[in-house]
Motif scaffolding. Sequence first.
Motif, mmCIF file in Angstrom:
data_model
loop_
_atom_site.group_PDB
_atom_site.id
_atom_site.type_symbol
_atom_site.label_atom_id
_atom_site.label_comp_id
_atom_site.label_asym_id
_atom_site.label_seq_id
_atom_site.Cartn_x
_atom_site.Cartn_y
_atom_site.Cartn_z
ATOM 1 N N THR A 50 0.823 -1.213 0.000
ATOM 2 C CA THR A 50 0.000 0.000 0.000
ATOM 3 C C THR A 50 0.861 1.269 0.000
ATOM 4 N N ALA A 102 0.173 4.168 -2.590
ATOM 5 C CA ALA A 102 -0.236 5.512 -2.163
ATOM 6 C C ALA A 102 0.547 6.566 -2.953
ATOM 7 N N GLY A 151 12.618 17.615 6.905
ATOM 8 C CA GLY A 151 11.598 16.571 6.777
ATOM 9 C C GLY A 151 10.252 17.254 6.817
ATOM 10 N N ARG A 158 9.729 29.267 -1.474
ATOM 11 C CA ARG A 158 9.512 29.898 -2.792
ATOM 12 C C ARG A 158 10.614 29.550 -3.798
ATOM 13 N N ALA A 194 3.434 23.891 -3.342
ATOM 14 C CA ALA A 194 1.999 23.959 -3.686
ATOM 15 C C ALA A 194 1.637 22.835 -4.658
ATOM 16 N N SER A 211 -5.139 3.026 5.752
ATOM 17 C CA SER A 211 -4.282 1.989 6.347
ATOM 18 C C SER A 211 -4.469 1.937 7.857
ATOM 19 N N TRP A 256 5.178 9.538 9.072
ATOM 20 C CA TRP A 256 5.398 9.924 7.662
ATOM 21 C C TRP A 256 4.170 10.644 7.137
ATOM 22 N N GLU A 257 4.353 11.294 6.023
ATOM 23 C CA GLU A 257 3.288 12.112 5.416
ATOM 24 C C GLU A 257 2.812 13.209 6.360
ATOM 25 N N GLY A 258 3.707 13.682 7.219
ATOM 26 C CA GLY A 258 3.387 14.781 8.131
ATOM 27 C C GLY A 258 3.101 14.274 9.523
ATOM 28 N N ARG A 308 -3.433 26.637 9.499
ATOM 29 C CA ARG A 308 -3.139 27.470 8.323
ATOM 30 C C ARG A 308 -4.295 27.474 7.340
HETATM 31 C C1 MFK Z 1 0.499 3.297 3.670
HETATM 32 C C2 MFK Z 1 -0.008 4.572 3.095
HETATM 33 C C3 MFK Z 1 0.839 5.763 3.384
HETATM 34 C C4 MFK Z 1 1.814 6.090 2.318
HETATM 35 C C5 MFK Z 1 3.162 6.414 2.852
HETATM 36 C C6 MFK Z 1 4.149 6.818 1.828
HETATM 37 C C7 MFK Z 1 5.576 6.757 2.336
HETATM 38 C C8 MFK Z 1 6.013 7.985 3.091
HETATM 39 C C9 MFK Z 1 6.311 9.114 2.185
HETATM 40 C C10 MFK Z 1 6.608 10.396 2.924
HETATM 41 O O1 MFK Z 1 6.630 10.526 4.124
HETATM 42 S S1 MFK Z 1 6.874 11.682 1.854
HETATM 43 C C11 MFK Z 1 7.276 13.058 2.870
HETATM 44 C C12 MFK Z 1 6.075 13.696 3.457
HETATM 45 N N1 MFK Z 1 6.449 14.980 3.980
HETATM 46 C C13 MFK Z 1 5.547 15.766 4.506
HETATM 47 O O2 MFK Z 1 4.390 15.432 4.604
HETATM 48 C C14 MFK Z 1 6.041 17.119 4.917
HETATM 49 C C15 MFK Z 1 5.293 17.639 6.119
HETATM 50 N N2 MFK Z 1 5.345 19.084 6.126
HETATM 51 C C16 MFK Z 1 4.272 19.826 5.700
HETATM 52 O O3 MFK Z 1 3.257 19.286 5.274
HETATM 53 C C17 MFK Z 1 4.442 21.302 5.779
HETATM 54 O O4 MFK Z 1 3.215 21.850 6.212
HETATM 55 C C18 MFK Z 1 4.818 21.902 4.413
HETATM 56 C C19 MFK Z 1 6.072 21.268 3.899
HETATM 57 C C20 MFK Z 1 3.722 21.755 3.361
HETATM 58 C C21 MFK Z 1 5.075 23.380 4.705
HETATM 59 O O5 MFK Z 1 5.790 23.996 3.673
HETATM 60 P P1 MFK Z 1 5.673 25.556 3.438
HETATM 61 O O6 MFK Z 1 6.426 25.901 2.224
HETATM 62 O O7 MFK Z 1 5.998 26.278 4.696
HETATM 63 O O8 MFK Z 1 4.131 25.659 3.094
HETATM 64 P P2 MFK Z 1 3.140 26.862 3.015
HETATM 65 O O9 MFK Z 1 3.847 28.178 2.833
HETATM 66 O O10 MFK Z 1 2.163 26.744 4.109
HETATM 67 O O11 MFK Z 1 2.384 26.519 1.657
HETATM 68 C C22 MFK Z 1 2.988 26.639 0.375
HETATM 69 C C23 MFK Z 1 1.858 26.390 -0.636
HETATM 70 O O12 MFK Z 1 1.445 25.019 -0.560
HETATM 71 C C24 MFK Z 1 0.600 27.212 -0.345
HETATM 72 O O13 MFK Z 1 -0.009 27.474 -1.600
HETATM 73 P P3 MFK Z 1 -0.069 28.965 -2.192
HETATM 74 O O14 MFK Z 1 1.362 29.353 -2.388
HETATM 75 O O15 MFK Z 1 -0.844 28.806 -3.459
HETATM 76 O O16 MFK Z 1 -0.766 29.784 -1.153
HETATM 77 C C25 MFK Z 1 -0.257 26.260 0.442
HETATM 78 O O17 MFK Z 1 -1.646 26.573 0.332
HETATM 79 C C26 MFK Z 1 0.051 24.933 -0.232
HETATM 80 N N3 MFK Z 1 -0.139 23.820 0.700
HETATM 81 C C27 MFK Z 1 0.653 23.481 1.743
HETATM 82 N N4 MFK Z 1 0.154 22.410 2.366
HETATM 83 C C28 MFK Z 1 -0.972 22.080 1.700
HETATM 84 C C29 MFK Z 1 -1.158 22.983 0.643
HETATM 85 N N5 MFK Z 1 -2.185 22.888 -0.201
HETATM 86 C C30 MFK Z 1 -3.073 21.909 0.005
HETATM 87 N N6 MFK Z 1 -2.967 21.006 0.999
HETATM 88 C C31 MFK Z 1 -1.932 21.057 1.865
HETATM 89 N N7 MFK Z 1 -1.841 20.158 2.831
#
Ligand code: MFK
Length: 503
Positions: free
Chosen positions: A126, A130, A176, A230, A287, A303, A427-429, A440
Amino acid sequence: VGSFFQEQPVLKNPFLEDALLRGYLKRHLPEEAILSDLNAFGERVAKDIDTWGRECELNPPRLVHFDPWGRRVDHIVTSEAWKRLKDLSAQEGLVAIGYDKSFGEWRRVYQMSKLYIFSPSSGLYTCPLAMTDGAAKVIQSVGVSPPVEEAYRRLTSRQPERFWTSGQWMTERQGGSDVGTGTETVAIPQADGSYRLHGFKWFTSATDADMTLTLARVQDRSGSTTPGSRGLSLFYAEVSRDEDGRLRGIEVQRLKDKLGTRQMPTAELLLDGLPAYRLSEEGRGVASIANMLTITRIHNSISAAAAMRRQVLQLARDYATRRTAFGKLLKDHPLHMQTLARMEVETRAAFLLVMDVCRLLGREESGLASEFDRHLLRLLTPVVKLFTGKQAVAVVSEGLESFGGQGYIEDTGMPGILRDAQVLSIWEGTTNVLSLDVLRCVARSSGMVLHAYFAHVKSLLAGASGVSSLDPAVKAVGGALSELEQFVQIAASRSPSYLELAA
Ligand code: MFK
Ligand code: FAD
């Protein structure tokens, strides 16, 4: 010595065994063909697939750095079962169904129901699914055209020989959660419009993927890059080998030695001139990859709910009909049944919340979503991921205890379920990072996501069939909701902007 041997719990068809899933589908998606596909798949899961998943745990991937003659090959050797799971995923349409317009607004509910049945037996296949789904979604959002047209077709293919999986290479040593600040990988423009990537990716799961989406900073002619979020752009790269059998532009540094998720390879990668194409506009990397995060976070929630369901409904409940203590079966001990009932309630709540998010996703993708639906989807995606990720660890742990000492014994397969649950909140946040994401999105929508949520819960309460508005539980939820609504109104009136309110 001794003639007693405990009967072990038996895994039966997880679709037939799950009254909640079947009830939900009968209410929302009562198509005979879909129900019979899920039934047949459930049969396959119990008969064959569960054994393949177990084989992946027993025969984990390993990294072969060199061939016998000393040449660098960086081969990730995976089990036969892992390869079979890839073929099966294509045949069963585990990604494809989500992109099949013939299922209309219910395509995601159908796809995720199948993954829900599959997940605890999947040997963590999975995880690549994903990321594959997330990559297809990103490609769809930027436009299915060259150079990613063929990739999109492969990611969503039902033909095993054509099917591709994708990686999601975001995390670096420094960044991360904070990829925006911490990403050091640079993208050097080439004369033909493509790029070469140089950097180090610290966590890359299911690294045997055929392609990946990743983030990097475009270097200008003077060699400078723009710092912060940016400065990040989104790139597409294929994982391929040259004539000598070496990975093009990649060195696999090592495989991670992990607490769980041992069935699949998670590697550290040195990108040393990896050929890549820019998919987003320059500086719009975060984004653009957010579409992938939405999909993978929903998969994560599925999951989590599925791990709870397997541990509680299928295994613990079955065991309670086989194990005797103090002269009667566990199922006849009210205290034991109360423990199982509490886990059952948690599991049901998780399932219903995540299915509602899948329903909203399907509506959005089929063009039927109202603005209200879109706000709800944006708000509930991080909420369901953070909530179910944490819940899964607690419920699975409790489920383990319901087998007594046997729950702790490795070759029952149960410790693996707990180990694998622990990653779901990381993972995935992580939980806190997703909590901040919720704040936010409240701020950026000027509170609209909250109003959509209040209206949604009110309509659910009003529409709950067979439940009186005088029911104490309904009254309690209604009361809590009005209190929260009042709090938000007062806070908003005192705060000049929702941004401050979020802070
Ligand atoms: C078994 C099933 C599971 C599958 C597992 C797969 C294996 C694992 C793979 C991974 O772990 S991959 C790594 C995953 N990493 C993360 O999830 C990083 C966690 N950190 C965040 O989510 C932070 O919040 C983030 C990096 C997004 C913060 O970065 P920024 O640059 O400070 O974001 P900012 O300034 O809030 O947003 C930049 C733009 O992205 C904005 O758009 P605009 O510029 O148009 O205004 C936000 O609206 C957009 N954005 C950010 N988060 C969003 C989003 N838009 C929609 N949904 C969101 N969640
Ligand atoms: P950090 O960001 O250092 O977080 C450490 C702690 O600080 C956490 O508790 C976090 O909640 C907290 N924290 C961070 N920021 C804040 C804040 N602003 N406010 C409050 N608290 C905060 N990544 C990929 O890109 N691709 C993969 O395929 C992949 N596979 C993985 C497989 C496994 C098995 C694991 C364990 C991880 C994988 N990851 C992958 C990495 C994973 O996504 C990151 O580990 C995760 O996003 C957290 O980042 P970090 O490790 O840098 O933690």
